[in-house]
Design an enzyme around this catalytic site. Structure first.
Site, PDB file in Angstrom:
ATOM      1  N   SER A 609     -40.412 -60.050  60.260  1.00 17.76           N
ATOM      2  CA  SER A 609     -40.890 -59.043  59.318  1.00 17.76           C
ATOM      3  C   SER A 609     -42.396 -58.865  59.494  1.00 17.76           C
ATOM      4  CB  SER A 609     -40.500 -59.439  57.888  1.00 17.76           C
ATOM      5  OG  SER A 609     -40.628 -58.348  57.015  1.00 17.76           O
ATOM      6  N   ASP A 695     -31.539 -51.983  58.138  1.00 20.69           N
ATOM      7  CA  ASP A 695     -32.712 -52.536  57.471  1.00 20.69           C
ATOM      8  C   ASP A 695     -33.529 -51.405  56.845  1.00 20.69           C
ATOM      9  OD1 ASP A 695     -34.951 -53.945  56.672  1.00 20.69           O
ATOM     10  OD2 ASP A 695     -35.247 -54.960  58.587  1.00 20.69           O
ATOM     11  N   HIS A 727     -32.097 -56.429  56.265  1.00 19.87           N
ATOM     12  CA  HIS A 727     -33.336 -57.106  56.622  1.00 19.87           C
ATOM     13  C   HIS A 727     -33.124 -58.598  56.860  1.00 19.87           C
ATOM     14  CE1 HIS A 727     -37.659 -57.132  56.985  1.00 19.87           C
ATOM     15  NE2 HIS A 727     -37.780 -58.100  56.099  1.00 19.87           N
TER      16      HIS A 727
END
Length: 760
Positions: A609, A695, A727
């Site tokens: 991320s 995501d 995600h």
């Protein structure tokens, strides 16, 4: 799937010009943003085929690692029961099933605060209230985003996502019959709640940019078309959420940007009234609110940073928390700003320099404070004076001193864990470290005694005394000392006198960094994140043992942009100081090389991320430092995304990264580090990028474009896209373990450790 794909996919180029502040960037791969395009899907599938073909030789290793994880984790297990109302609630897992089963048993009586001992057999009176395995039947993806109960235990509100896009469908179950009610609400955000009496459901919906913006009230037993919006936040910088206090007496609505928060309250016995502002929202001031009953009076405990960047706590009267009498106001309006509402409060703590206060939890007779000291998470208790409502003129403080709860290992993490009852007399805590499996215990506030409730089971032939941990410090470019946590097999380390560290002594498991060094440079995985003030606290990982047992050292660089060392640590790694995050990580890697822990040909970097942005940046800035880089759902096309306010999260992220759309200086700063724009024709480490098609936080297109650009300059880069996931990747635990095995096998291959056999 074809395991013998002849060559890596070559993405076509369609020049797309993006012009801002007089600068034009030509993006050849922006066409990949069209998620519904068959051509895009075909490209992602061809990338998956190529990745499979390039890693097919690791299939046996992946199976071995998966088996190791599976063998070491107790598949049929149960959580420690937590009391809520008249029941003890806990979760069971069963071998072969992906998801947990939520169950409960009645408490013995109102004074029953000792959780029942739970085994593999059902307890007397045990009742299944929700089986996620049944709810997930026939679905490729399953995520539970809401799980909320009424005080009497009759109603359960749950929210389910079956695609990974974090849009949840709410349903209501009557646990007295086991039947679901007709009440259904589609397209909600996570974290909905049912009020303690079961009359109303409160939930949040998002705008087109996936920003939670509205709070709705649903009357149980009515159609969702009749639901009432009770709060709307029009400012695109703010997320909105809601929930009930532990006492059950108040509901709070909170709006938060990266630097500013606002709270509104409603009394639980009058939930159709208009929300009331707790403190006026002031730009740059963050605060949170907890309800407490102190000396018989309803008070709000407010944790705020109006005067100290690492936060203070004051308690104020619920009747007038900001110090100026006022009527309730409409949710979107605000009263006149009070110059200093903190002046009416009583300080809960004094002389707290060195503590970064993170959270406050109120109970009937004590208050729990969660904070950071010296870079590590700590917990302290403040007992409330046992006296009645004070008389006029009584200035005695109702607060006792902060009593920090001690534990044996300085480098561990102590956290607050599952304490829903306002009247409970003890608290549930969790302790873990890099080499210590999690321990859940119950701390009696009255006499200070601790009772271990559960130790994280680690099965198989694992000897925990074989693992040690260290804390070392690297000097950043500006002289800042950056902490690094390490865990490793003890037999890799030699003491300064040249002898091998004993694996049988307790002291060996926490080694002084000045005494320890590897016998020779070891293969090492360096993890980093460094954003949003999120602290990467040391914790034990069963799956990580598959790396350690193959001679790999695992390290976490606690870089700026995180919150480990206090608010200043975050402030020095965001917006136009963001590069500190990257240079800190590079400094950590170089320190580990210089001190003999590893060497560049034996060093793999990993992060996900926002940590994936870190991976992309350090790949560009120091490509010769790493043999490989594993990036998960990586935020590598940062400038493009932050220039698009219509995308999920963009506007609220401007306070994290800066606003390049309206500020040329920010644009130029982000352009100087955004990974996708800065790929150069140099020798790159091997790269694995893993993403998910659905995501909504970091879109799949970012790593897809990044890999295409990397391959264009000759990099050995692989892209793996989960076609039904969000995600967090795959939803079931077995698929999640397989994802971990895939990643670890690739890392071990890069490190030259793929042929090491171990005993699971």
């Amino acid at each position: 799937m074809n395991d013998t794909a002849p060559s890596a996919p070559v993405a076509k180029k369609i020049p797309h010009e993006r012009t801002h502040h007089g600068h034009t960037f030509v993006d050849d791969y922006e066409w990949m943003r069209e998620k519904e395009s068959p051509e895009v899907i075909a490209h992602l599938e061809s990338e998956n085929e190529w990745t499979q073909s390039q890693t097919s030789h690791l299939e046996s290793l992946r199976e071995s690692i998966f088996t190791e994880i599976k063998t070491r984790i107790k598949e049929t297990d149960m959580s420690v029961p937590t009391r809520r109302g008249s029941y003890w609630y806990f979760s069971r897992t069963k071998a072969g099933l992906d998801y947990g089963i939520s169950v409960r048993v009645p408490i013995a009586d109102v004074d029953d605060w000792t959780p029942p001992e739970v085994g593999e057999e059902a307890l007397l009176g045990e009742e299944v209230i929700f089986d996620s395995n049944i709810a997930a039947e026939g679905q490729e993806f399953f995520s539970l985003g809401t799980f909320s109960l009424t005080d009497d235990g009759r109603y359960l509100l749950f929210g389910v996502d079956n695609s990974g896009d974090e849009r949840y469908t709410l349903r209501l179950r009557d646990l007295s019959t086991g039947e679901d009610l007709p009440d259904t609400v589609d397209g909600t955000f996570a974290g909905a709640s049912i009020d303690p009496t079961g009359r109303y459901v409160f939930y949040t919906t998002v705008d087109e940019a996936w920003r939670p913006e509205k709070v709705w009230r649903h009357s149980v037993g009515t159609d969702s078309s009749d639901d009432v919006c009770i709060f709307h936040e029009p400012d695109e910088r703010f997320f909105v959420g809601s929930g009930f206090s532990r006492s059950g007496k108040y509901m709070f609505i909170v709006t938060g940007s990266k630097t500013t928060t606002g709270f509104w309250s409603l009394e639980a016995d009058d939930l159709e009234s208009a929300p009331k502002v707790v403190w006026p929202r002031v730009e740059g001031v963050e605060y949170s609110v907890e309800h407490a009953i102190i000396a018989g009076e309803d008070r709000f405990l407010i944790t705020h940073n109006q005067e100290r960047e690492d936060f203070d706590i004051v308690d104020v009267p619920v009747s007038d928390p900001a110090g100026t009498a006022r009527e309730s106001v409409d949710a979107v309006d605000e009263p006149d700003i009070v110059a200093d509402p903190t002046s009416i409060g009583r300080a809960l703590l004094a002389d707290v320099d060195g503590l970064r206060i993170e959270d406050v939890d109120a109970f009937a007779s004590f208050i729990v404070v969660s904070y950071r000291r010296g870079g590590f998470a700590r917990v302290g208790i403040i007992e409330l004076a046992a006296h009645e409502q004070p008389t006029a003129g009584d200035t005695a403080s109702p607060f006792g001193p902060l009593q920090e709860l001690p534990f044996s290992r300085e480098t561990g993490t102590l956290g607050f864990a599952g304490n829903p009852e306002f009247t409970q007399t003890s608290i549930r805590l969790l302790f873990t470290s890099m080499s210590t499996p999690a321990v859940i215990y119950q701390h009696s506030v009255a006499d200070g005694t601790d009772t271990v409730l559960k130790r994280q089971p680690v099965l198989g032939s694992v000897d925990l005394d074989r693992y040690s941990e260290s804390l070392v410090w690297a000097s950043a470019e500006d002289g800042t000392q950056v902490p690094i946590s390490l865990v490793y097999r003890t037999d890799l380390i030699a003491l300064a006198n040249g002898t091998t560290t004993s694996a049988t002594t307790t002291s060996a498991r926490e080694t002084d960094a000045h005494e320890a060094a590897p016998v020779e440079p070891a293969p090492l995985v360096l993890y980093g994140y460094g954003s949003y003030e999120m602290s990467m606290d040391p914790y034990f990982s069963v799956s990580r043992l598959s790396l350690l047992d193959r001679g790999v050292v695992f390290a976490v660089a606690h870089v700026r942009g995180g919150g480990e060392m206090g608010r200043h640590w975050y402030d020095q790694g965001k917006t136009t100081t963001k590069k500190n995050t990257f240079t800190d990580f590079i400094a950590a890697g170089r320190h580990l090389v210089a001190e003999g822990w590893t060497s560049p040909d034996r060093l793999v970097a990993t992060g996900g991320s926002a940590g994936g942005l870190l991976m992309g940046a350090v790949t560009n800035m120091a490509p010769d430092l790493f043999a490989g880089v594993s990036a998960h759902v990586p935020f590598v096309d940062a400038l493009t995304s932050i220039l698009m306010p219509e995308l999920p999260l963009t506007v609220i992220e401007w306070e994290e990264w800066g606003d390049p759309l309206h500020d040329q200086d920010v644009y130029e700063y982000m352009r100087s580090y955004s990974p996708y724009e800065n790929v150069a024709e140099v020798a790159h480490p091997k790269i694995l990028a893993v993403t998910s098609l659905n995501d909504t936080r970091v879109l799949y297109v970012e790593p897809a474009k990044w890999v295409a650009r990397l391959r264009e300059v000759g990099a050995d880069a692989l892209l793996k896209t989960e076609m039904v996931a969000g995600h967090g990747g795959a939803s079931g635990r077995y698929d999640s373990w397989k994802e971990t095995a895939f990643d670890f096998a690739w890392i071990l291959d890069v490190l030259g450790r793929s042929d090491v056999d171990i005993d699971a």
